[in-house]
Motif scaffolding. Structure first.
Motif, PDB file in Angstrom:
ATOM      1  N   LEU A 234      15.310 -22.720  22.013  1.00  0.00           N
ATOM      2  CA  LEU A 234      14.307 -23.263  22.644  1.00  0.00           C
ATOM      3  C   LEU A 234      12.690 -23.378  22.278  1.00  0.00           C
ATOM      4  O   LEU A 234      12.672 -22.488  21.863  1.00  0.00           O
ATOM      5  N   ILE A 235      12.595 -24.729  22.253  1.00  0.00           N
ATOM      6  CA  ILE A 235      11.299 -24.990  21.465  1.00  0.00           C
ATOM      7  C   ILE A 235       9.932 -24.926  22.050  1.00  0.00           C
ATOM      8  O   ILE A 235       9.984 -25.506  23.463  1.00  0.00           O
ATOM      9  N   THR A 236       9.088 -24.112  22.009  1.00  0.00           N
ATOM     10  CA  THR A 236       7.851 -23.672  22.825  1.00  0.00           C
ATOM     11  C   THR A 236       6.595 -24.470  22.188  1.00  0.00           C
ATOM     12  O   THR A 236       5.324 -24.200  23.263  1.00  0.00           O
ATOM     13  N   MET A 251       1.240 -28.826  31.434  1.00  0.00           N
ATOM     14  CA  MET A 251       0.344 -29.375  30.363  1.00  0.00           C
ATOM     15  C   MET A 251      -0.470 -30.314  30.780  1.00  0.00           C
ATOM     16  O   MET A 251      -0.183 -31.343  31.466  1.00  0.00           O
ATOM     17  N   LEU A 252      -1.488 -30.750  29.835  1.00  0.00           N
ATOM     18  CA  LEU A 252      -2.319 -31.419  29.952  1.00  0.00           C
ATOM     19  C   LEU A 252      -1.984 -32.487  28.939  1.00  0.00           C
ATOM     20  O   LEU A 252      -2.602 -34.226  29.038  1.00  0.00           O
ATOM     21  N   TRP A 253      -1.532 -32.479  28.281  1.00  0.00           N
ATOM     22  CA  TRP A 253      -0.773 -33.558  27.166  1.00  0.00           C
ATOM     23  C   TRP A 253       0.883 -33.234  26.540  1.00  0.00           C
ATOM     24  O   TRP A 253       0.679 -32.148  26.127  1.00  0.00           O
ATOM     25  N   ASP A 254       1.889 -34.224  26.864  1.00  0.00           N
ATOM     26  CA  ASP A 254       2.851 -34.176  26.591  1.00  0.00           C
ATOM     27  C   ASP A 254       3.317 -33.378  25.304  1.00  0.00           C
ATOM     28  O   ASP A 254       4.808 -33.625  25.296  1.00  0.00           O
ATOM     29  N   GLY A 255       2.723 -33.755  24.066  1.00  0.00           N
ATOM     30  CA  GLY A 255       3.097 -32.991  22.771  1.00  0.00           C
ATOM     31  C   GLY A 255       3.664 -34.693  22.421  1.00  0.00           C
ATOM     32  O   GLY A 255       3.918 -34.692  21.208  1.00  0.00           O
ATOM     33  N   GLU A 256       3.850 -35.834  22.849  1.00  0.00           N
ATOM     34  CA  GLU A 256       4.398 -37.212  22.212  1.00  0.00           C
ATOM     35  C   GLU A 256       4.223 -38.430  22.928  1.00  0.00           C
ATOM     36  O   GLU A 256       3.809 -39.343  21.976  1.00  0.00           O
ATOM     37  N   ILE A 276      -0.479 -39.296  17.093  1.00  0.00           N
ATOM     38  CA  ILE A 276       0.285 -38.143  16.861  1.00  0.00           C
ATOM     39  C   ILE A 276       1.581 -38.093  16.574  1.00  0.00           C
ATOM     40  O   ILE A 276       2.411 -39.044  16.077  1.00  0.00           O
ATOM     41  N   SER A 277       1.896 -36.422  15.802  1.00  0.00           N
ATOM     42  CA  SER A 277       2.904 -36.747  15.126  1.00  0.00           C
ATOM     43  C   SER A 277       3.739 -35.234  14.576  1.00  0.00           C
ATOM     44  O   SER A 277       2.611 -34.143  15.214  1.00  0.00           O
ATOM     45  N   GLU A 278       4.845 -34.991  15.161  1.00  0.00           N
ATOM     46  CA  GLU A 278       5.401 -33.420  15.376  1.00  0.00           C
ATOM     47  C   GLU A 278       5.023 -32.371  16.220  1.00  0.00           C
ATOM     48  O   GLU A 278       4.711 -31.505  15.652  1.00  0.00           O
ATOM     49  N   GLY A 279       4.967 -33.331  17.802  1.00  0.00           N
ATOM     50  CA  GLY A 279       4.151 -32.721  18.466  1.00  0.00           C
ATOM     51  C   GLY A 279       2.514 -32.275  18.903  1.00  0.00           C
ATOM     52  O   GLY A 279       2.180 -30.861  18.757  1.00  0.00           O
ATOM     53  N   ARG A 447     -11.030 -34.140  10.287  1.00  0.00           N
ATOM     54  CA  ARG A 447      -9.538 -34.361  10.404  1.00  0.00           C
ATOM     55  C   ARG A 447     -10.220 -32.887  11.082  1.00  0.00           C
ATOM     56  O   ARG A 447     -10.196 -31.871  10.820  1.00  0.00           O
ATOM     57  N   VAL A 448      -9.517 -32.791  12.722  1.00  0.00           N
ATOM     58  CA  VAL A 448      -8.903 -31.750  13.398  1.00  0.00           C
ATOM     59  C   VAL A 448      -7.896 -32.050  14.282  1.00  0.00           C
ATOM     60  O   VAL A 448      -7.656 -33.141  15.018  1.00  0.00           O
ATOM     61  N   SER A 449      -6.766 -31.371  14.311  1.00  0.00           N
ATOM     62  CA  SER A 449      -5.656 -31.864  14.907  1.00  0.00           C
ATOM     63  C   SER A 449      -5.818 -30.660  16.069  1.00  0.00           C
ATOM     64  O   SER A 449      -6.027 -29.094  16.151  1.00  0.00           O
ATOM     65  N   PHE A 450      -4.633 -31.261  17.606  1.00  0.00           N
ATOM     66  CA  PHE A 450      -4.796 -30.373  18.447  1.00  0.00           C
ATOM     67  C   PHE A 450      -3.339 -30.106  18.792  1.00  0.00           C
ATOM     68  O   PHE A 450      -2.968 -30.687  18.433  1.00  0.00           O
TER      69      PHE A 450
END
Length: 461
Positions: A234-236, A251-256, A276-279, A447-450
């Motif tokens: 199970l990946i959280t 979720m406000l962003w689906d990760g994909e 968008i890369s690897e969630g 560069r900032v990631s979320f």
């Protein structure tokens, strides 16, 4: 000297004996385990939380319940990152307990409350023993619903054996040799172990016991000793845990995909400047200029009262922000869209940390240009993830960073309006007082990631 004749029958017994000894030798555990408990004292262990009783008896640690006290934890003095842990326990059928791993206690987090992963001990009819619970954070991450073999593996009123593997972001558990949980989660990389004695209600018996023994650990050459599990992980990442769903989180962003988001000044999502890369959602570097590349992005839905959580990771010297109650129509000129801002900044390297009409109000987690965040805020190093948490209800707003409240204020109050009148926002009538607005992630050219962007809309009574 007369030699005794060996009969065929004796020869058979001899061969059986040799075979038995050979099997015993081959089954001998040569794993270089290290004991976490000397069998005699509680040296190198410390109690945190409640006032439950812990003592040593017959080479085991015995915990017993005490009334009118919160959860108690007997913690290792040493911290552990990657490890394989095995132990045995005997629990009263009326108790709830657990084994804490990668857990911590900080003064800023719930006044020192123990929090982190807990490998559940559950003798109830639910039978979720060896499931993974996130103590004092997200709640259940991996329960045993739909896993009858693991549920049936627990032995009531008898000793049970746990194997727990924590290697990188992967957690795996076994109960009495049966695979129980397989979790991929990177919330916490290290912490102490702890033996929990749960608080009890008025109807429960004081002095009820749980006993632990044979507590041993591996911290080296883990790939050599790690075991495979048939369970699907199970990946959280970008996932709402079951207890969070019950509380209204989504979720406000689906990760994909870019679904639910658009450019602040576009009908669709920016064609460049964001990745968008690897969630992980990343605003790319473009030299530090505000909204000069892909530009800010905003939610397609507007929100009134809400609770928002966002994991973010910055690079050296980076500047960005999370804005709320944003009206993209307010500012049609250059620069970012207008709204209240949870500042994201490298305080040590970016000049903005020393600017602003209110001293310190442009530092990390501050209400940008208005209110400075607590100077004792807990900040993870550059390149590691931090968690922003914003709560806005009935005009009362709080900013949290990594589990600590760093500021709060009242929208529309006299004190708030005075701060606005002394800031760069003075030219915007009723700044920050809209009933609803979109959520914005800022493109400030760094560069900032979320990731793990979650919201809980709050319905007014």
């Amino acid at each position: 000297m007369r030699l005794q004749k060996t009969t065929p029958k004796k020869l058979i017994y001899l061969l059986i004996g040799l075979l038995f000894l050979s099997c015993n030798e081959s089954e001998k555990d040569t794993t270089p385990w290290v004991s976490l408990f000397d069998g005699q004292t509680l040296d190198e262990w410390t109690q945190i939380g409640g006032k439950a009783n812990y003592k040593v008896r017959d080479g085991a640690i015995v915990g017993s319940t005490v009334r009118n006290t919160p959860n108690s934890f007997l913690t290792t003095d040493k911290m552990y990152g990657d490890f394989i842990l095995e132990l045995d326990y005997l629990v009263d059928s009326t108790m709830n307990s657990g084994i804490q791993i990668r857990s911590n206690s900080y003064p800023h987090y719930m006044d020192g409350r123990v929090h982190g992963y807990q490998i559940e001990i559950d003798p109830s009819d639910r039978a979720w023993s060896a499931g993974i619970y996130d103590e004092a954070r997200r709640g259940w991450l991996y329960n045993l619903e739909g896993k009858p073999e693991a549920q049936k593996a627990f032995k009531q009123n008898d000793w049970n054996h746990y194997r727990i593997e924590a290697i990188g972001d992967t957690l795996k558990t076994w109960i009495n040799g049966i695979p129980a949980a397989h979790l991929i989660d990177d919330k916490t990389a290290s912490g102490f172990m702890a033996l929990q004695v749960h608080s009890i209600g008025k109807e429960q018996k004081e002095g009820t016991e749980i006993i632990w023994k044979n507590i041993k650990i591996l911290t080296d050459s883990l790939s050599k000793y790690s075991m495979n599990t048939p369970l699907k992980p199970l990946i959280t990442k970008n996932y709402v845990a079951v207890d969070e769903v019950k509380k209204g989180w989504k979720m406000l962003w689906d990760g994909e995909t870019t679904q639910g988001w658009r450019g602040a000044r576009l009908d669709g999502f920016p064609s460049n400047g964001w990745e968008i890369s690897e969630g992980v959602l990343t605003v790319l570097s473009s030299g530090g200029e505000e909204s000069a590349a892909g530009g800010d992005i905003v939610t397609t839905d507007a929100y009134g009262d809400f609770e928002l959580k966002v994991d973010f990771k910055i690079t050296e010297g980076a500047n960005s922000g999370i804005k709320y109650y944003v009206d993209p129509e307010l500012n049609k000129g250059p620069g970012s869209s207008i709204g209240l801002e949870y500042q994201i900044l490298d305080d040590a390297r970016h000049p903005d940390a020393k600017l602003g009409n209110h001293e310190g109000s442009r530092t990390l987690a501050s209400l940008y240009d208005l209110i400075k965040a607590d100077s004792n805020k807990p900040v993870n190093p550059i390149g590691e993830w931090n968690t922003a948490h914003i709560i806005s209800e009935n005009n009362h707003v709080e900013h949290w960073l990594n589990g600590m409240k760093v500021l709060d204020y009242e929208r529309g109050s006299g004190a708030y309006r005075k701060l606005v009148s002394e800031s760069k926002y003075v030219k915007w009538p009723n700044f920050g007082e809209a009933e609803k607005g979109v959520i914005l992630l800022q493109d400030h050219g760094d560069r900032v990631s979320f990731k793990n962007i979650k919201i809980r809309p709050i319905t007014k009574n």
